[in-house]
Design an enzyme around this catalytic site. Structure first.
Site, short mmCIF file in Angstrom:
data_model
loop_
_atom_site.label_atom_id
_atom_site.label_comp_id
_atom_site.label_asym_id
_atom_site.label_seq_id
_atom_site.Cartn_x
_atom_site.Cartn_y
_atom_site.Cartn_z
N ASP A 8 0.87 -1.19 -0.04
CA ASP A 8 -0.05 0.11 0.01
C ASP A 8 0.79 1.13 -0.07
OD1 ASP A 8 -1.96 1.94 0.18
OD2 ASP A 8 -2.91 1.22 2.19
N ALA A 9 1.27 1.49 -1.22
CA ALA A 9 2.22 2.85 -1.35
C ALA A 9 1.68 3.81 -2.07
CB ALA A 9 3.41 2.34 -2.02
N LYS A 10 0.68 3.79 -2.83
CA LYS A 10 -0.16 4.97 -3.48
C LYS A 10 0.73 5.75 -4.58
CE LYS A 10 -3.67 5.04 0.03
NZ LYS A 10 -3.01 4.07 0.88
N ARG A 11 1.69 5.15 -5.06
CA ARG A 11 2.38 5.57 -6.18
C ARG A 11 1.67 5.88 -7.56
NH1 ARG A 11 5.12 5.29 -1.96
NH2 ARG A 11 7.40 4.45 -1.91
N THR A 61 -0.76 -0.31 -4.59
CA THR A 61 -1.87 0.81 -4.91
C THR A 61 -1.40 1.79 -5.45
OG1 THR A 61 -1.41 1.64 -2.60
CG2 THR A 61 -3.33 0.13 -2.76
#
Length: 275
Positions: A94-97, A121
């Protein structure tokens, strides 16, 4: 892990639980802080205790990057431990890159080659060329932010254009053409309730990663009522409600009990919908 393998795990284990590894050293039991690598030690204990009751784990990179190199080493050790000891569990980074194409390509290389996680993510705000570099890896998944649980989601995600189409709907319709149901999922917050119906009208077969059950107040029953499809199509995440259910020597056992409770509820929901 491909789609059929993930669906098989859900049907076999009778759960679609994802345990969030949001490991905060200010919240872990005091005795863990005495360990050489307290983040990994905490994660290992949680994983060993809950593995029978879930199909996925979701380490949130913010909780590891906050400790610099040591934190990233703990993340890497956690991923390696999962892959060596629980290879049938789906791993979500879950890093939302999400950035311009060449930068996204490097993020993709980091998580899919270096760390070898199953999914990542991704924020779609910058459009197609910021997301497609993540889609070039066989057996890997891109999990696109669509409709989140936080209060600020209303600032942009629910705004409407002149035709009444909400922004999250445009994100779903547009991004669905970049990938497919076998390599793309969507983040949809559990607190969004009946709006799962609107999402399923656009992406009926895609998996949804659903945070917000438990500590954030989302209803598992409501999520299933509006969001479940014929193959389940849900990975429901719980973090704080499981990993911080106790703050003493019993923390792992208590986490197992909470995870088992959710698994039993999920089994009942799967049966209810004929899965």
């Amino acid at each position: 892990m491909n789609r059929s393998e993930l669906v098989n795990q859900i049907k076999t284990k009778r759960t679609f639980l994802c345990v969030g590894l949001d490991t905060d050293l200010k919240k872990v039991p005091q005795h863990i802080l005495k360990e050489e690598d307290p983040i990994f030690s905490f994660n290992k204990a949680i994983i060993d205790a809950t593995a029978d009751y879930c199909v996925a784990y979701k380490p949130n990179l913010a909780f590891y990057e906050a400790f610099g190199v040591k934190g990233l080493m703990a993340f890497e050790k956690t991923v390696k431990y999962l892959k060596e000891n629980y290879p049938n569990h789906f791993i979500v980074a879950d890093a939302k890159r999400g950035d311009i194409g060449n930068t996204s390509a490097m993020y993709a290389r980091t998580f899919f080659e270096e760390y070898d996680v199953d999914s990542l993510t991704v924020a779609p705000y910058m459009g197609e060329d910021s997301v497609t570099p993540f889609l070039g890896y066989d057996g890997k998944w891109v999990i696109v932010l669509a409709l989140t649980s936080n209060k600020g989601s209303h600032d942009f995600q629910l705004t409407e254009d002149k035709d009444g189409e909400r922004l999250f709907e445009k994100v779903l319709k547009t991004s669905a053409n970049w990938g497919n149901k076998d390599n793309m999922m969507y983040v949809v917050g559990a607190t969004q309730g009946k709006m799962f119906e609107d999402i399923r009208r656009i992406v009926p077969e895609h998996f949804l990663l659903v945070p917000g059950v438990g500590a954030q107040g989302g209803s598992l029953e409501e999520v299933c009522k509006y969001g479940m499809n014929k193959e389940c199509g849900l990975l429901v995440n719980s973090s704080r409600g499981i990993i911080y259910a106790a703050n003493d020597e019993t923390f792992a056992q208590t986490a197992a009990e909470k995870a088992k409770e959710l698994m039993e509820q999920m089994d009942a929901e799967l049966k209810k919908y004929g899965i």
